[in-house]
Write a protein that holds these residues in place. Structure first.
Motif, mmCIF file in Angstrom:
data_model
loop_
_atom_site.group_PDB
_atom_site.id
_atom_site.type_symbol
_atom_site.label_atom_id
_atom_site.label_comp_id
_atom_site.label_asym_id
_atom_site.label_seq_id
_atom_site.Cartn_x
_atom_site.Cartn_y
_atom_site.Cartn_z
ATOM 1 N N LYS A 5 0.860 -1.176 0.000
ATOM 2 C CA LYS A 5 0.000 0.000 0.000
ATOM 3 C C LYS A 5 0.898 1.228 0.000
ATOM 4 N N SER A 6 0.735 2.080 -0.998
ATOM 5 C CA SER A 6 1.569 3.279 -1.077
ATOM 6 C C SER A 6 0.726 4.450 -1.529
ATOM 7 N N ILE A 7 1.342 5.635 -1.514
ATOM 8 C CA ILE A 7 0.621 6.847 -1.896
ATOM 9 C C ILE A 7 0.206 6.830 -3.357
ATOM 10 N N SER A 8 0.846 5.969 -4.178
ATOM 11 C CA SER A 8 0.530 5.940 -5.605
ATOM 12 C C SER A 8 -0.508 4.876 -5.952
ATOM 13 N N ALA A 114 -2.645 -4.234 -9.741
ATOM 14 C CA ALA A 114 -2.612 -3.003 -8.943
ATOM 15 C C ALA A 114 -3.690 -2.039 -9.397
ATOM 16 N N LEU A 115 -3.985 -1.086 -8.523
ATOM 17 C CA LEU A 115 -4.845 0.048 -8.843
ATOM 18 C C LEU A 115 -3.978 1.298 -8.823
ATOM 19 N N LYS A 116 -3.801 1.934 -9.986
ATOM 20 C CA LYS A 116 -3.096 3.209 -10.067
ATOM 21 C C LYS A 116 -4.141 4.319 -10.156
ATOM 22 N N LEU A 117 -3.975 5.355 -9.359
ATOM 23 C CA LEU A 117 -5.028 6.353 -9.170
ATOM 24 C C LEU A 117 -4.665 7.691 -9.789
ATOM 25 N N LEU A 118 -5.634 8.282 -10.502
ATOM 26 C CA LEU A 118 -5.433 9.547 -11.213
ATOM 27 C C LEU A 118 -6.368 10.626 -10.692
ATOM 28 N N ASN A 119 -5.937 11.887 -10.876
ATOM 29 C CA ASN A 119 -6.803 13.020 -10.561
ATOM 30 C C ASN A 119 -7.563 13.455 -11.809
ATOM 31 N N GLU A 120 -8.226 14.619 -11.721
ATOM 32 C CA GLU A 120 -9.066 15.088 -12.835
ATOM 33 C C GLU A 120 -8.251 15.517 -14.050
ATOM 34 N N GLY A 122 -5.828 13.605 -15.184
ATOM 35 C CA GLY A 122 -5.246 12.384 -15.710
ATOM 36 C C GLY A 122 -3.823 12.184 -15.246
ATOM 37 N N GLU A 123 -3.453 12.792 -14.130
ATOM 38 C CA GLU A 123 -2.116 12.678 -13.566
ATOM 39 C C GLU A 123 -2.193 11.935 -12.234
ATOM 40 N N PHE A 124 -1.078 11.326 -11.829
ATOM 41 C CA PHE A 124 -1.067 10.578 -10.580
ATOM 42 C C PHE A 124 -1.266 11.510 -9.386
ATOM 43 N N LEU A 125 -1.906 10.984 -8.344
ATOM 44 C CA LEU A 125 -2.163 11.771 -7.146
ATOM 45 C C LEU A 125 -0.857 12.140 -6.457
ATOM 46 N N ASP A 126 -0.897 13.247 -5.712
ATOM 47 C CA ASP A 126 0.293 13.619 -4.953
ATOM 48 C C ASP A 126 0.312 12.873 -3.623
ATOM 49 N N ALA A 127 1.392 13.051 -2.868
ATOM 50 C CA ALA A 127 1.587 12.286 -1.632
ATOM 51 C C ALA A 127 0.482 12.549 -0.616
ATOM 52 N N HIS A 423 23.051 5.005 -6.741
ATOM 53 C CA HIS A 423 21.807 5.469 -6.125
ATOM 54 C C HIS A 423 21.180 4.297 -5.383
ATOM 55 N N LEU A 424 20.941 4.484 -4.103
ATOM 56 C CA LEU A 424 20.350 3.461 -3.241
ATOM 57 C C LEU A 424 18.994 3.952 -2.767
ATOM 58 N N ARG A 425 17.963 3.147 -2.973
ATOM 59 C CA ARG A 425 16.643 3.571 -2.502
ATOM 60 C C ARG A 425 15.751 2.359 -2.295
ATOM 61 N N LYS A 426 14.846 2.487 -1.365
ATOM 62 C CA LYS A 426 13.844 1.450 -1.130
ATOM 63 C C LYS A 426 12.769 1.553 -2.196
ATOM 64 N N SER A 427 12.434 0.433 -2.823
ATOM 65 C CA SER A 427 11.421 0.434 -3.876
ATOM 66 C C SER A 427 10.041 0.716 -3.294
ATOM 67 N N ASN A 428 9.221 1.434 -4.072
ATOM 68 C CA ASN A 428 7.820 1.655 -3.697
ATOM 69 C C ASN A 428 6.916 0.520 -4.145
ATOM 70 N N THR A 429 7.427 -0.362 -4.999
ATOM 71 C CA THR A 429 6.573 -1.388 -5.606
ATOM 72 C C THR A 429 6.980 -2.816 -5.276
ATOM 73 N N GLU A 430 8.170 -3.010 -4.692
ATOM 74 C CA GLU A 430 8.647 -4.348 -4.350
ATOM 75 C C GLU A 430 9.414 -4.274 -3.031
ATOM 76 N N PRO A 431 9.469 -5.387 -2.268
ATOM 77 C CA PRO A 431 10.204 -5.384 -0.990
ATOM 78 C C PRO A 431 11.709 -5.533 -1.201
ATOM 79 N N ILE A 432 12.323 -4.504 -1.797
ATOM 80 C CA ILE A 432 13.746 -4.551 -2.147
ATOM 81 C C ILE A 432 14.384 -3.177 -1.954
ATOM 82 N N ILE A 433 15.714 -3.172 -1.835
ATOM 83 C CA ILE A 433 16.499 -1.948 -2.015
ATOM 84 C C ILE A 433 17.048 -1.994 -3.430
ATOM 85 N N ARG A 434 16.809 -0.944 -4.200
ATOM 86 C CA ARG A 434 17.373 -0.857 -5.548
ATOM 87 C C ARG A 434 18.776 -0.254 -5.464
#
Length: 463
Positions: A5-8, A114-120, A122-127, A423-434
């Protein structure tokens, strides 16, 4: 099995237990949270939401659940059926809808959706908006419509054609110029909706299309992420067919990769570089990509006299930065092209058209075109996460270790060395560090990634 579950949006594997996977109950709960938020956000009596899906096996089931939930909230639905992410994004403002939902797990394997959510727009919602929807889903405090106020469903399967017409009408796209070249192109649609949209677009440019995995069955013939190790079949096919190049898209058609005429990868990082090269050559302006994208876009932008800036990873972050500096093209190094004249979303159809225009006007082969760009090599690796790992502490430790280098922490930790970066970051879509690295040779990039991974594992005491 996983539920993220994420903001996107919400993304998970089909089957299993509720709250642990993307089960029917989870799909309904999250759709209800989005619909409830949208009603409060718009303060309108009657709402309309556009819905489309990729071809994955679970798509029809999830779509039926989501559509029925919105109808139960009293929201009208425009059902595009099999579609693409950018097609839904374009449809929302054209239909004057209040939002949109794309049912796709993008590059994830077939067990995901997945469910990807858009605003009016047609852009992705903000955080902030995404957090409110997560809170509503947690509370499960929904009020559904009474029988006389249920929403209605209108089916519209014309939007891929409408999308293609929108691309043909772009200022920098001239179908006649492309038709003169009589290109031959192999298309790998990974048995999803790209197998519908990309061949149709190419045929409108007079391109001879060789289809590979273009039946929208949802049975992906290979890992659907468009990376070199997954694309042996099309690389071979381009050479066998003596094609000018090959096109690969992910299941929802917002990522685009090219295969050169010699059967080698053009490099998904260079999709954006090439498209930007064409646009910047016609229109002066600025560009944006994310922190994990190649330095090559910076180099090409500065060659044309523009300014390049980097954003945090995530389409919404790139779009925000693009608007802030009035960028004329941008995107992500994973083959995602965002061209504001069309819309603020990654779009493989737009990217295909811009690339065809560049090739038609520049002449020569795709391999020759690739050789004109700065040569950087990237390594993209992962560290699997376990529940007991404190990712923030790991990233903080790496920041401290390299504090004397140029370090950005706006999204994970990016360390810019003089000749390369990581660049090291935690993925928003998988349980991994990229773990992404870039250097002047593949060996250097791989070695840097392996060194950093070893250092992280040493800190985390991972075997």
């Amino acid at each position: 099995m996983t539920l993220i579950k994420s903001i996107s949006g919400i993304r998970g594997t089909i089957g299993g237990r509720t709250n642990e996977n993307l089960t029917p109950l989870d799909a309904v709960k999250f759709a209800a949270a989005y619909g409830t938020w949208l009603k409060g956000y718009t303060q309108k009596e009657k709402l309309t939401v556009v819905i489309g899906r990729d071809a994955r096996i679970s798509g029809e089931m999830i779509q039926n659940l989501v559509v029925s939930t919105l109808v139960g909230l009293g929201i009208d639905v425009i059902d595009l059926g099999l579609s693409t992410t950018p097609t839904v994004e374009i449809a929302v403002p054209l239909e004057k809808a209040d939002g949109g939902i794309i049912l796709t797990a993008s590059h994830n394997p077939k067990q995901w959706n997945a469910l990807k959510l858009l605003n009016e727009r047609g852009e992705f919602l903000d955080a902030e908006q995404g957090i409110k929807i997560l809170e509503l889903a947690e509370k499960e405090d929904f009020e559904f419509a009474e029988v006389d106020e249920l929403g209605k469903v209108v089916k519209n399967d014309a939007y891929i054609d409408i999308h293609i017409d929108e691309v043909l009408n772009l200022t920098l796209v001239d179908a006649d110029v492309i038709k003169e070249k009589r290109f031959k192109v192999v298309v790998d649609g990974v048995n999803s909706t790209g197998g519908i949209a990309i061949p149709k677009l190419l045929e409108s440019f007079g391109v001879e299309v060789v289809k590979l995995y273009c039946e929208p069955t949802g049975h992906f013939p290979h890992n659907p992420e468009p990376l070199k190790e997954h694309l042996g079949d099309i690389c071979k096919k381009v050479v066998e067919e003596r094609a000018d190049f090959g096109i690969v898209v992910d299941p929802d058609v917002d990522r685009l990769a090219f295969i050169s005429n010699d059967g080698e990868m053009f490099g998904e990082e260079y999709t954006l570089v090439a498209c930007a090269d064409y646009v910047l050559g016609k229109t002066k302006g600025n560009t944006v990509s994310n922190l994990s994208s190649s330095r090559a876009l910076r180099d090409v932008t500065e060659k044309h006299g523009g300014r390049y800036e980097a954003a945090a990873v995530g389409e919404v972050n790139v779009v925000t930065k693009m608007k802030a500096i009035n960028a004329i093209i941008g995107g992500e190094g994973n083959g995602g092209i965002i061209y504001p004249e069309s819309h603020y979303g990654r779009d493989a159809l737009v990217g295909t058209a811009l690339f065809l225009m560049l090739l038609a006007e520049r002449g020569g082969t795709v391999a020759e075109l690739r050789a004109t760009y700065p040569s950087y090599f990237m390594s993209k690796k992962k560290i699997q996460l376990t529940p007991d790992l404190d990712v923030d502490s790991l990233l903080d430790a790496m920041h401290k270790k390299y504090k004397d280098e140029k370090v950005s922490t706006i999204d994970g930790v990016k360390i810019d060395f003089p000749e390369n970066w990581v660049h090291l970051r935690k993925s928003n879509t998988e349980p991994i560090i990229r773990v992404y690295t870039e250097a002047k040779s593949q060996t250097e990039a791989d070695d840097l990634a392996d060194m950093i991974i070893s250092e992280i594992k040493e800190v985390a005491k991972i075997n």
